[in-house]
Structures are given as C-alpha cells and as structure tokens.
Design an enzyme around this catalytic site. Structure first.
Site, PDB file in Angstrom:
ATOM      1  N   PRO A   9       0.778  -1.230   0.000  1.00  0.00           N
ATOM      2  CA  PRO A   9       0.000   0.000   0.000  1.00  0.00           C
ATOM      3  C   PRO A   9       0.815   1.289   0.000  1.00  0.00           C
ATOM      4  CG  PRO A   9      -0.190  -1.145   2.100  1.00  0.00           C
ATOM      5  CD  PRO A   9       0.480  -2.095   1.141  1.00  0.00           C
ATOM      6  N   ASN A  10       0.339   2.219  -0.808  1.00  0.00           N
ATOM      7  CA  ASN A  10       0.850   3.594  -0.921  1.00  0.00           C
ATOM      8  C   ASN A  10       2.155   3.715  -1.693  1.00  0.00           C
ATOM      9  OD1 ASN A  10      -1.283   4.895   0.614  1.00  0.00           O
ATOM     10  ND2 ASN A  10      -0.433   3.819   2.379  1.00  0.00           N
ATOM     11  N   ARG A  17       4.802  12.425  -2.429  1.00  0.00           N
ATOM     12  CA  ARG A  17       4.899  13.020  -1.088  1.00  0.00           C
ATOM     13  C   ARG A  17       6.056  12.365  -0.331  1.00  0.00           C
ATOM     14  NH1 ARG A  17       1.302  12.138   2.473  1.00  0.00           N
ATOM     15  NH2 ARG A  17       2.100  13.861   3.692  1.00  0.00           N
ATOM     16  N   TYR A  22      11.451   8.732   1.294  1.00  0.00           N
ATOM     17  CA  TYR A  22      11.466   7.742   0.203  1.00  0.00           C
ATOM     18  C   TYR A  22      12.135   8.245  -1.081  1.00  0.00           C
ATOM     19  CZ  TYR A  22       8.166   5.634   3.424  1.00  0.00           C
ATOM     20  OH  TYR A  22       7.580   5.108   4.545  1.00  0.00           O
ATOM     21  N   ASN A  73       7.921  -5.846  -1.128  1.00  0.00           N
ATOM     22  CA  ASN A  73       7.904  -4.747  -0.161  1.00  0.00           C
ATOM     23  C   ASN A  73       6.450  -4.626   0.283  1.00  0.00           C
ATOM     24  OD1 ASN A  73       7.849  -2.434   1.309  1.00  0.00           O
ATOM     25  ND2 ASN A  73       9.058  -1.206  -0.127  1.00  0.00           N
ATOM     26  N   ALA A  76       3.238  -1.016   4.713  1.00  0.00           N
ATOM     27  CA  ALA A  76       2.711  -1.033   6.085  1.00  0.00           C
ATOM     28  C   ALA A  76       2.269  -2.436   6.530  1.00  0.00           C
ATOM     29  CB  ALA A  76       1.552  -0.058   6.205  1.00  0.00           C
ATOM     30  N   HIS A  79       4.311  -4.866   8.923  1.00  0.00           N
ATOM     31  CA  HIS A  79       4.311  -4.798  10.381  1.00  0.00           C
ATOM     32  C   HIS A  79       3.022  -5.325  11.009  1.00  0.00           C
ATOM     33  CE1 HIS A  79       7.540  -2.248   9.084  1.00  0.00           C
ATOM     34  NE2 HIS A  79       6.720  -1.341   8.601  1.00  0.00           N
ATOM     35  N   ASP A  86       1.681 -15.989   6.081  1.00  0.00           N
ATOM     36  CA  ASP A  86       1.182 -17.352   5.844  1.00  0.00           C
ATOM     37  C   ASP A  86       1.160 -17.688   4.346  1.00  0.00           C
ATOM     38  OD1 ASP A  86       0.873 -17.812   8.525  1.00  0.00           O
ATOM     39  OD2 ASP A  86      -1.290 -17.476   8.563  1.00  0.00           O
ATOM     40  N   GLU A  97      12.630  -9.751   1.073  1.00  0.00           N
ATOM     41  CA  GLU A  97      11.896  -8.581   1.580  1.00  0.00           C
ATOM     42  C   GLU A  97      12.747  -7.337   1.326  1.00  0.00           C
ATOM     43  OE1 GLU A  97      11.871  -8.581   5.847  1.00  0.00           O
ATOM     44  OE2 GLU A  97      10.183  -7.188   5.978  1.00  0.00           O
ATOM     45  N   HIS A  99      12.864  -3.000   1.807  1.00  0.00           N
ATOM     46  CA  HIS A  99      12.318  -1.720   2.288  1.00  0.00           C
ATOM     47  C   HIS A  99      13.196  -0.605   1.769  1.00  0.00           C
ATOM     48  CE1 HIS A  99       9.347  -3.658   4.654  1.00  0.00           C
ATOM     49  NE2 HIS A  99      10.276  -4.482   5.113  1.00  0.00           N
ATOM     50  N   ILE A 100      12.558   0.398   1.225  1.00  0.00           N
ATOM     51  CA  ILE A 100      13.290   1.537   0.654  1.00  0.00           C
ATOM     52  C   ILE A 100      14.025   2.285   1.775  1.00  0.00           C
ATOM     53  CG2 ILE A 100      12.994   3.762  -0.523  1.00  0.00           C
ATOM     54  CD1 ILE A 100      10.454   2.443  -1.850  1.00  0.00           C
ATOM     55  N   SER A 101      13.314   2.507   2.872  1.00  0.00           N
ATOM     56  CA  SER A 101      13.911   3.232   4.000  1.00  0.00           C
ATOM     57  C   SER A 101      14.566   2.246   4.970  1.00  0.00           C
ATOM     58  CB  SER A 101      12.829   4.039   4.733  1.00  0.00           C
ATOM     59  OG  SER A 101      11.877   3.163   5.311  1.00  0.00           O
ATOM     60  N   ARG A 106      13.763   3.892  12.291  1.00  0.00           N
ATOM     61  CA  ARG A 106      12.503   4.652  12.370  1.00  0.00           C
ATOM     62  C   ARG A 106      11.720   4.252  13.628  1.00  0.00           C
ATOM     63  NH1 ARG A 106       9.721   4.613   6.630  1.00  0.00           N
ATOM     64  NH2 ARG A 106       8.513   6.272   7.656  1.00  0.00           N
ATOM     65  N   ARG A 110       7.961  -0.154  13.244  1.00  0.00           N
ATOM     66  CA  ARG A 110       8.467  -0.538  11.911  1.00  0.00           C
ATOM     67  C   ARG A 110       9.592  -1.574  12.014  1.00  0.00           C
ATOM     68  NH1 ARG A 110       5.953   3.103   8.334  1.00  0.00           N
ATOM     69  NH2 ARG A 110       5.563   5.095   9.334  1.00  0.00           N
TER      70      ARG A 110
HETATM   71  O1  CA2 Z   1      10.680   1.703   3.574  1.00  0.00           O
HETATM   72  C1  CA2 Z   1       9.807   1.042   3.010  1.00  0.00           C
HETATM   73  O2  CA2 Z   1       9.928   0.595   1.874  1.00  0.00           O
HETATM   74  C2  CA2 Z   1       8.451   0.819   3.705  1.00  0.00           C
HETATM   75  O3  CA2 Z   1       8.032  -0.507   3.390  1.00  0.00           O
HETATM   76  C3  CA2 Z   1       7.493   1.835   3.145  1.00  0.00           C
HETATM   77  C4  CA2 Z   1       6.121   1.818   3.823  1.00  0.00           C
HETATM   78  C5  CA2 Z   1       6.257   1.846   5.350  1.00  0.00           C
HETATM   79  O4  CA2 Z   1       4.976   1.670   5.937  1.00  0.00           O
HETATM   80  C6  CA2 Z   1       7.202   0.780   5.853  1.00  0.00           C
HETATM   81  O5  CA2 Z   1       7.315   0.908   7.257  1.00  0.00           O
HETATM   82  C7  CA2 Z   1       8.567   0.917   5.214  1.00  0.00           C
HETATM   83  C8  CA2 Z   1       5.289   3.016   3.407  1.00  0.00           C
HETATM   84  C9  CA2 Z   1       5.106   3.203   1.944  1.00  0.00           C
HETATM   85  C10 CA2 Z   1       4.369   4.487   1.762  1.00  0.00           C
HETATM   86  O6  CA2 Z   1       4.894   5.152   0.654  1.00  0.00           O
HETATM   87  C11 CA2 Z   1       4.613   6.485   0.540  1.00  0.00           C
HETATM   88  C12 CA2 Z   1       4.927   7.031  -0.677  1.00  0.00           C
HETATM   89  C13 CA2 Z   1       4.686   8.365  -0.878  1.00  0.00           C
HETATM   90  C14 CA2 Z   1       4.140   9.145   0.119  1.00  0.00           C
HETATM   91  C15 CA2 Z   1       3.824   8.580   1.324  1.00  0.00           C
HETATM   92  C16 CA2 Z   1       4.066   7.239   1.544  1.00  0.00           C
END
Ligand code: CA2
Length: 143
Positions: A9-10, A17, A22, A73, A76, A79, A86, A97, A99-101, A106, A110
């Site tokens: 998601p997202n 944003r 990111y 990836n 959210a 977590h 499963d 797996e 994660h960009i960040s 954090r 997370r």
């Molecule tokens: O660091 C990552 O790749 C995450 O999986 C990104 C997730 C976050 O919930 C994980 O803890 C770490 C969030 C992705 C949301 O991406 C956005 C993109 C643009 C603006 C806001 C959020």
C-alpha cells in the site's frame, strides 16, 4: 527464471509526497528500474502493486507453480500482516523482503516484520537499489 515483484500500500504514491524518507523518484521510475534490471539479468519480471491485503495474498497464491522468486515490499502490511506471512510460507517460493527506507532507524513499530519471517533475505535502507540487489540475489542463489 521468472521473478514477481510485489509492492504494498501507498508505494504507488512514491515521488509524490514524503521525498525526505522515500526520495524524489516516482513509482514509474521504480517500474522502469525493475524492467531494466530484468533485461540485464536475463529474467522475466512481473510487477504487482496493491493497496489491499487480500489481493496481495491472492497474488502470492497465484504465483505458486508459475514464479521462481518473489521480491516483496509489503509496505505497512510488513508490520501487521500474518496473512501475507502465511501466504509466503504456503507457496514456499524463495522471497526477498525489501524496504526503501531503513526501517530499523525509524519508529519501533516498523522494526517488526511478519513477512520477513518467511523471506530468505531482507534488504533495507538502500532505496530503489534494494530491489535490484534483491533480484540479483535471487538469480545468484536460485537460477
Ligand atoms: O521503507 C519502506 O519501503 C516501507 O516498506 C514503506 C512503507 C512503510 O509503511 C514501511 O514501514 C517501510 C510506506 C510506503 C508508503 O509510501 C509512501 C509514498 C509516498 C508518500 C507517502 C508514503
């Protein structure tokens, strides 16, 4: 070899944003990187993004018997989702797996990953390059 890349998601909002966390590159840029990396490595790449947990579970199940490696990836859902954990265990396809960040630097929530418990490797904090490293790892280990 066929690799499925799943983004949760997202992540489709990348570049729109929160550039501080990111980066400024967009989701379209990420898809271009996956495509280019697939060509370089000589593997087929299928990409899938969804904001819905059950749809991600369906896609992991769909991969059974068709896909040789998964890069995921779960965003959210990393977590929170035992369902994605499963599903990864059920299909038993090697998964990395990403994660960009750097999630470890954090908020404490997370630092818990359910999906990661079913993955052969986790790459965090390497930005978009993490996806490339994950694909390289799957090719090296499982082709
Ligand atoms: O660091 C990552 O790749 C995450 O999986 C990104 C997730 C976050 O919930 C994980 O803890 C770490 C969030 C992705 C949301 O991406 C956005 C993109 C643009 C603006 C806001 C959020």
């Amino acid at each position: 070899m066929k690799i499925l890349v799943i983004n949760g998601p997202n992540l489709n909002m990348l570049g729109i944003r929160e550039p501080g966390i990111y980066g400024r590159n967009t989701f379209a840029d990420l898809l271009a990187l996956l495509e280019e990396t697939g060509k370089e490595l000589g593997v087929e790449v299928e990409q899938y993004q969804s904001n819905h947990e059950g749809d991600i579970v369906d896609k992991i199940q769909w991969a059974f018997g068709k896909i040789d490696g998964i890069v995921i990836n779960p965003a959210a859902y990393t977590h929170t989702s035992v369902a994605i954990l499963d599903a990864l265990k059920a299909v038993s396809i090697p998964a990395v797996e990403v994660h960009i960040s750097d999630v470890d630097a954090r908020e404490p929530f997370r630092q818990i990953s359910y999906a990661g418990k079913a993955c052969v490797k986790t790459i965090k904090g390497h930005g978009f390059q993490g996806y490339r490293e994950a694909m390289q790892y799957l090719v090296e280990q499982y082709r």
